[in-house]
Design a protein around this motif. Sequence first.
Motif, PDB file in Angstrom:
ATOM      1  N   GLY A  61       0.820  -1.207   0.000  1.00  0.00           N
ATOM      2  CA  GLY A  61       0.000   0.000   0.000  1.00  0.00           C
ATOM      3  C   GLY A  61       0.851   1.252   0.000  1.00  0.00           C
ATOM      4  O   GLY A  61       0.569   2.215  -0.727  1.00  0.00           O
ATOM      5  N   GLY A  62       1.908   1.255   0.810  1.00  0.00           N
ATOM      6  CA  GLY A  62       2.798   2.412   0.846  1.00  0.00           C
ATOM      7  C   GLY A  62       3.533   2.613  -0.462  1.00  0.00           C
ATOM      8  O   GLY A  62       3.722   3.749  -0.921  1.00  0.00           O
ATOM      9  N   ALA A  63       3.949   1.500  -1.097  1.00  0.00           N
ATOM     10  CA  ALA A  63       4.653   1.606  -2.383  1.00  0.00           C
ATOM     11  C   ALA A  63       3.737   2.174  -3.462  1.00  0.00           C
ATOM     12  O   ALA A  63       4.168   3.001  -4.277  1.00  0.00           O
ATOM     13  CB  ALA A  63       5.177   0.229  -2.791  1.00  0.00           C
ATOM     14  N   ILE A  64       2.477   1.739  -3.472  1.00  0.00           N
ATOM     15  CA  ILE A  64       1.536   2.270  -4.462  1.00  0.00           C
ATOM     16  C   ILE A  64       1.280   3.750  -4.207  1.00  0.00           C
ATOM     17  O   ILE A  64       1.239   4.565  -5.136  1.00  0.00           O
ATOM     18  CB  ILE A  64       0.221   1.468  -4.428  1.00  0.00           C
ATOM     19  N   MET A  65       1.123   4.116  -2.938  1.00  0.00           N
ATOM     20  CA  MET A  65       0.905   5.514  -2.615  1.00  0.00           C
ATOM     21  C   MET A  65       2.123   6.346  -3.017  1.00  0.00           C
ATOM     22  O   MET A  65       1.979   7.454  -3.561  1.00  0.00           O
ATOM     23  CB  MET A  65       0.648   5.644  -1.108  1.00  0.00           C
ATOM     24  N   PHE A  66       3.320   5.827  -2.774  1.00  0.00           N
ATOM     25  CA  PHE A  66       4.547   6.522  -3.175  1.00  0.00           C
ATOM     26  C   PHE A  66       4.602   6.684  -4.687  1.00  0.00           C
ATOM     27  O   PHE A  66       4.938   7.755  -5.203  1.00  0.00           O
ATOM     28  CB  PHE A  66       5.763   5.737  -2.682  1.00  0.00           C
ATOM     29  N   TRP A  67       4.242   5.636  -5.411  1.00  0.00           N
ATOM     30  CA  TRP A  67       4.224   5.691  -6.876  1.00  0.00           C
ATOM     31  C   TRP A  67       3.256   6.763  -7.357  1.00  0.00           C
ATOM     32  O   TRP A  67       3.573   7.540  -8.276  1.00  0.00           O
ATOM     33  CB  TRP A  67       3.833   4.314  -7.408  1.00  0.00           C
ATOM     34  N   ARG A  68       2.088   6.840  -6.736  1.00  0.00           N
ATOM     35  CA  ARG A  68       1.121   7.858  -7.132  1.00  0.00           C
ATOM     36  C   ARG A  68       1.648   9.268  -6.847  1.00  0.00           C
ATOM     37  O   ARG A  68       1.397  10.207  -7.615  1.00  0.00           O
ATOM     38  CB  ARG A  68      -0.200   7.625  -6.418  1.00  0.00           C
ATOM     39  N   VAL A  69       2.378   9.423  -5.760  1.00  0.00           N
ATOM     40  CA  VAL A  69       2.966  10.725  -5.454  1.00  0.00           C
ATOM     41  C   VAL A  69       4.000  11.101  -6.518  1.00  0.00           C
ATOM     42  O   VAL A  69       4.040  12.247  -6.980  1.00  0.00           O
ATOM     43  CB  VAL A  69       3.606  10.718  -4.050  1.00  0.00           C
TER      44      VAL A  69
ATOM     45  N   ILE B 249       6.245  15.031   1.553  1.00  0.00           N
ATOM     46  CA  ILE B 249       4.944  14.636   0.991  1.00  0.00           C
ATOM     47  C   ILE B 249       4.886  13.126   0.854  1.00  0.00           C
ATOM     48  O   ILE B 249       3.912  12.472   1.260  1.00  0.00           O
ATOM     49  CB  ILE B 249       4.719  15.299  -0.381  1.00  0.00           C
ATOM     50  N   ALA B 250       5.914  12.544   0.256  1.00  0.00           N
ATOM     51  CA  ALA B 250       5.937  11.101   0.024  1.00  0.00           C
ATOM     52  C   ALA B 250       5.911  10.328   1.330  1.00  0.00           C
ATOM     53  O   ALA B 250       5.203   9.312   1.456  1.00  0.00           O
ATOM     54  CB  ALA B 250       7.181  10.730  -0.795  1.00  0.00           C
ATOM     55  N   ALA B 251       6.669  10.779   2.324  1.00  0.00           N
ATOM     56  CA  ALA B 251       6.725  10.067   3.600  1.00  0.00           C
ATOM     57  C   ALA B 251       5.389  10.112   4.323  1.00  0.00           C
ATOM     58  O   ALA B 251       4.923   9.094   4.860  1.00  0.00           O
ATOM     59  CB  ALA B 251       7.827  10.671   4.482  1.00  0.00           C
ATOM     60  N   VAL B 252       4.751  11.264   4.348  1.00  0.00           N
ATOM     61  CA  VAL B 252       3.464  11.383   5.035  1.00  0.00           C
ATOM     62  C   VAL B 252       2.398  10.540   4.337  1.00  0.00           C
ATOM     63  O   VAL B 252       1.632   9.814   4.989  1.00  0.00           O
ATOM     64  CB  VAL B 252       3.023  12.863   5.109  1.00  0.00           C
ATOM     65  N   ALA B 253       2.352  10.603   3.014  1.00  0.00           N
ATOM     66  CA  ALA B 253       1.323   9.858   2.269  1.00  0.00           C
ATOM     67  C   ALA B 253       1.538   8.353   2.365  1.00  0.00           C
ATOM     68  O   ALA B 253       0.593   7.593   2.599  1.00  0.00           O
ATOM     69  CB  ALA B 253       1.318  10.298   0.811  1.00  0.00           C
ATOM     70  N   ALA B 254       2.773   7.902   2.165  1.00  0.00           N
ATOM     71  CA  ALA B 254       3.043   6.466   2.080  1.00  0.00           C
ATOM     72  C   ALA B 254       3.162   5.806   3.442  1.00  0.00           C
ATOM     73  O   ALA B 254       2.822   4.617   3.581  1.00  0.00           O
ATOM     74  CB  ALA B 254       4.329   6.237   1.284  1.00  0.00           C
ATOM     75  N   LEU B 255       3.622   6.532   4.446  1.00  0.00           N
ATOM     76  CA  LEU B 255       3.868   5.929   5.752  1.00  0.00           C
ATOM     77  C   LEU B 255       2.763   6.246   6.761  1.00  0.00           C
ATOM     78  O   LEU B 255       2.228   5.347   7.405  1.00  0.00           O
ATOM     79  CB  LEU B 255       5.221   6.398   6.294  1.00  0.00           C
ATOM     80  N   ILE B 256       2.422   7.513   6.896  1.00  0.00           N
ATOM     81  CA  ILE B 256       1.441   7.894   7.913  1.00  0.00           C
ATOM     82  C   ILE B 256       0.023   7.579   7.447  1.00  0.00           C
ATOM     83  O   ILE B 256      -0.753   6.938   8.164  1.00  0.00           O
ATOM     84  CB  ILE B 256       1.577   9.381   8.274  1.00  0.00           C
ATOM     85  N   TRP B 257      -0.339   8.034   6.242  1.00  0.00           N
ATOM     86  CA  TRP B 257      -1.721   7.883   5.802  1.00  0.00           C
ATOM     87  C   TRP B 257      -2.092   6.414   5.610  1.00  0.00           C
ATOM     88  O   TRP B 257      -3.124   5.971   6.114  1.00  0.00           O
ATOM     89  CB  TRP B 257      -1.967   8.655   4.512  1.00  0.00           C
ATOM     90  N   VAL B 258      -1.311   5.657   4.910  1.00  0.00           N
ATOM     91  CA  VAL B 258      -1.677   4.273   4.595  1.00  0.00           C
ATOM     92  C   VAL B 258      -1.811   3.438   5.865  1.00  0.00           C
ATOM     93  O   VAL B 258      -2.800   2.720   6.058  1.00  0.00           O
ATOM     94  CB  VAL B 258      -0.648   3.650   3.632  1.00  0.00           C
TER      95      VAL B 258
ATOM     96  N   ALA C  67      -5.511  -1.946   0.107  1.00  0.00           N
ATOM     97  CA  ALA C  67      -5.823  -1.673  -1.297  1.00  0.00           C
ATOM     98  C   ALA C  67      -6.585  -0.370  -1.461  1.00  0.00           C
ATOM     99  O   ALA C  67      -6.317   0.418  -2.375  1.00  0.00           O
ATOM    100  CB  ALA C  67      -6.630  -2.838  -1.878  1.00  0.00           C
ATOM    101  N   VAL C  68      -7.544  -0.134  -0.577  1.00  0.00           N
ATOM    102  CA  VAL C  68      -8.413   1.038  -0.701  1.00  0.00           C
ATOM    103  C   VAL C  68      -7.703   2.319  -0.276  1.00  0.00           C
ATOM    104  O   VAL C  68      -7.970   3.393  -0.814  1.00  0.00           O
ATOM    105  CB  VAL C  68      -9.695   0.815   0.132  1.00  0.00           C
ATOM    106  N   SER C  69      -6.778   2.220   0.666  1.00  0.00           N
ATOM    107  CA  SER C  69      -6.154   3.422   1.233  1.00  0.00           C
ATOM    108  C   SER C  69      -5.461   4.279   0.179  1.00  0.00           C
ATOM    109  O   SER C  69      -5.394   5.505   0.316  1.00  0.00           O
ATOM    110  CB  SER C  69      -5.151   3.030   2.319  1.00  0.00           C
ATOM    111  N   ALA C  70      -4.931   3.647  -0.867  1.00  0.00           N
ATOM    112  CA  ALA C  70      -4.204   4.391  -1.898  1.00  0.00           C
ATOM    113  C   ALA C  70      -5.056   4.645  -3.130  1.00  0.00           C
ATOM    114  O   ALA C  70      -4.523   5.021  -4.173  1.00  0.00           O
ATOM    115  CB  ALA C  70      -2.937   3.628  -2.288  1.00  0.00           C
ATOM    116  N   GLY C  71      -6.371   4.473  -3.025  1.00  0.00           N
ATOM    117  CA  GLY C  71      -7.216   4.561  -4.197  1.00  0.00           C
ATOM    118  C   GLY C  71      -8.146   5.747  -4.272  1.00  0.00           C
ATOM    119  O   GLY C  71      -8.912   5.880  -5.233  1.00  0.00           O
ATOM    120  N   PHE C  72      -8.117   6.635  -3.260  1.00  0.00           N
ATOM    121  CA  PHE C  72      -9.025   7.782  -3.268  1.00  0.00           C
ATOM    122  C   PHE C  72      -8.391   8.968  -3.978  1.00  0.00           C
ATOM    123  O   PHE C  72      -7.212   9.283  -3.765  1.00  0.00           O
ATOM    124  CB  PHE C  72      -9.394   8.178  -1.834  1.00  0.00           C
ATOM    125  N   ALA C  73      -9.176   9.628  -4.805  1.00  0.00           N
ATOM    126  CA  ALA C  73      -8.682  10.823  -5.489  1.00  0.00           C
ATOM    127  C   ALA C  73      -8.703  12.040  -4.576  1.00  0.00           C
ATOM    128  O   ALA C  73      -7.843  12.923  -4.680  1.00  0.00           O
ATOM    129  CB  ALA C  73      -9.525  11.098  -6.735  1.00  0.00           C
TER     130      ALA C  73
END
Length: 677
Positions: free
Chosen positions: A123-131, A208-217, A240-246
């Motif tokens: 989940g964190g990797a996908i969120m990082f990729w999106r960032v 930004i990447a650290a907060v999104a991928a580590l804290i949020w997920v 799966a869902v955590s990194a899928g919201f726009a």
Amino acid sequence: MTDWFAIAPTLSAAAAVVLLPGLLIGFVLQLRGLWLWAAAGPISVSSIAMSSVVLSLVGLPWNIATVAGFAVVLAAVVWLCARVWFSQSALRITAADDAQSRHEIRLGSRAFGIVTAAVLVIGGAIMFWRVTQSIGDPSNISQTFDNIFHLNAVQFVLDTKDASPLTIGLMNSPSGNLGFYPSGWHALVSLVVLMSGASVAVATTATIAAVAALIWVSGAVLLSRTLWGSGLAVTLVSGAVSAGFAVFPLLMTYYGVLYPMFLGFSLVPVALAVVLGLTRFERDALNLALPTRWLLLLGLIPGIALAHPGALMALLAFCVPIVLAWGWFALRASKSPLKVAGVLALFLAAGFVALLKIRPPKEQATWWHITSLFGATKDFVTSELDQSFIPVVLGVLVLVGVLVALIRHRKTDISVLGMYVVAAGLYVTVASVPVWSLGGARFWLTGVWYQNVPRIEAMTVFATLPLAVLGASWLIERLVGWVRRGSETAAGAGAGNQARRLSIAITAVLAALVLVGVQSSAQLHRVIERSWKSYQFTEKAPLLSIDELALLERLDEHVEPDATIVTNGWTGSGLAYAYADRWVTMPHVMVDFTPDALVLNGALNQMAPGNEVCDSVEAENAEYVLDFGKREVHGAHHDFPGLTGLSKSPAFELVDQEGKAKLYRIVGCGPQSEGQE
């Protein structure tokens, strides 16, 4: 993507900043497993935010050593409270044993730990990729109005060695008119700069990447499991869902740009999980003592409030249905109704006072509605937010979750449905009600979030994410249960292990399909595309063009460290402070000008030895002028007549030029010009 590998040291520094203090403090608080990892980020932010205030008050400089020292002292206090006073043992989780459990697949502790870690990593990797997709090159900056302040404020923290919310406003208002500004974000980024040596721009990207991928997920996974239990389906789907919201977190990293609110909202899921535990609405029981839970909640609040007060109010808003549901069930079962009523009254009174006090002035909260009552209701129900597309998979999962919660109507179901109603009420109000209609009711309800649609769209994720997880996990568990029963019937006795392995495999496959479904959302892709465009340096970029950036990056070759540069901040020239650490007369577009700065803005091009303008030049220590032309951020136009026509005046010497971006030295005040020889 290779550019992102090049900033690996900066990304590592950002991860260390947002995790290490919290891991230490959480460990001595006796948190373990997912709770320790998910709470580490919010605890770190809170420790850093509190240290910014304390270090400033006691006169200690802001640096890695003093911030780390504060975290160690805080950890010692927490250890004393948890271990000595509360006699808190290490955290243990007792799985619920009820009718719902028969549909769940649960793993042994070791296998479950591995799966949870894998979910957080993926989940964190996908969120990082999106960032990375939404920003592009890590040295890019958000070409937006508010980013002028955010980048320069980090440099101000580094220069003054003070990250307090009580002093950071001095950058814009040396007279102290801006008495408080939430500085949690700028404190974090400044520590990343100090630890890695990166530029302010790159450190911002890494944070930004650290907060999104580590804290949020991890917070999203923790909230989902607190509500719906630690079954395999819930665990996999929540990642799966955590990194899928726009609408969150990506919307907050390009709109505005709202970095403080992005940080504050990222901290809210863990705090909500703690509140659910305090009300005993958590699905699986934890052995955390009541004082430990309160200590954790109270410890998280400073970080949320100093990241952004709007995030604290979001936490309060989404706690209302949880506390009311607790009060309803407690009043039905309690032998002390007066005590329960007193707690409810105290909570509601505190929330009402906060609603009155924590809000911007009306003139700063004037965003208009965007649609009709019917349109806003339709958009919310279908998850068609950000005025774009319907995220079909997420939208269906949320509605399934709503139906499941309505049918089951357990305590947690009622709480989350209440959160959904809160989200709906706030969104429909801000999206469809005209600004000052209904006697100002719109401002009363949504003014704390500036009556702004995107900010409230981002908040809706606190309700829709848990419901999407509920909908997806419920569908998966029922389908797997049907397949498993069929398999056991066909294979006969002794087929239990085989059926279990098949169930685990099917659950994993279905969760993967959910992941693919939410990631294929046209709404998500549109937000990423918009974000990417807002971060690019182009010839006509709204804040800094390619030429202007090039000039700023070599500014320190020409401008002395103690010199001041006269700028029109609206053109982006004020970012000379963040890029070259050279003070400017306009570090943001909203500043309290000194009388001398006003003279320069109005008449600098009329200077002559001995006149008033030269007195103001000397008072401001102004030695250079940056001319970035007339293009201003957000298409604005502001008259600074004293900064025009410089090329035609012998009082200014052209020092450097890139395209139409120019750096002039002020040489028209007689003796001062001799000092530049």
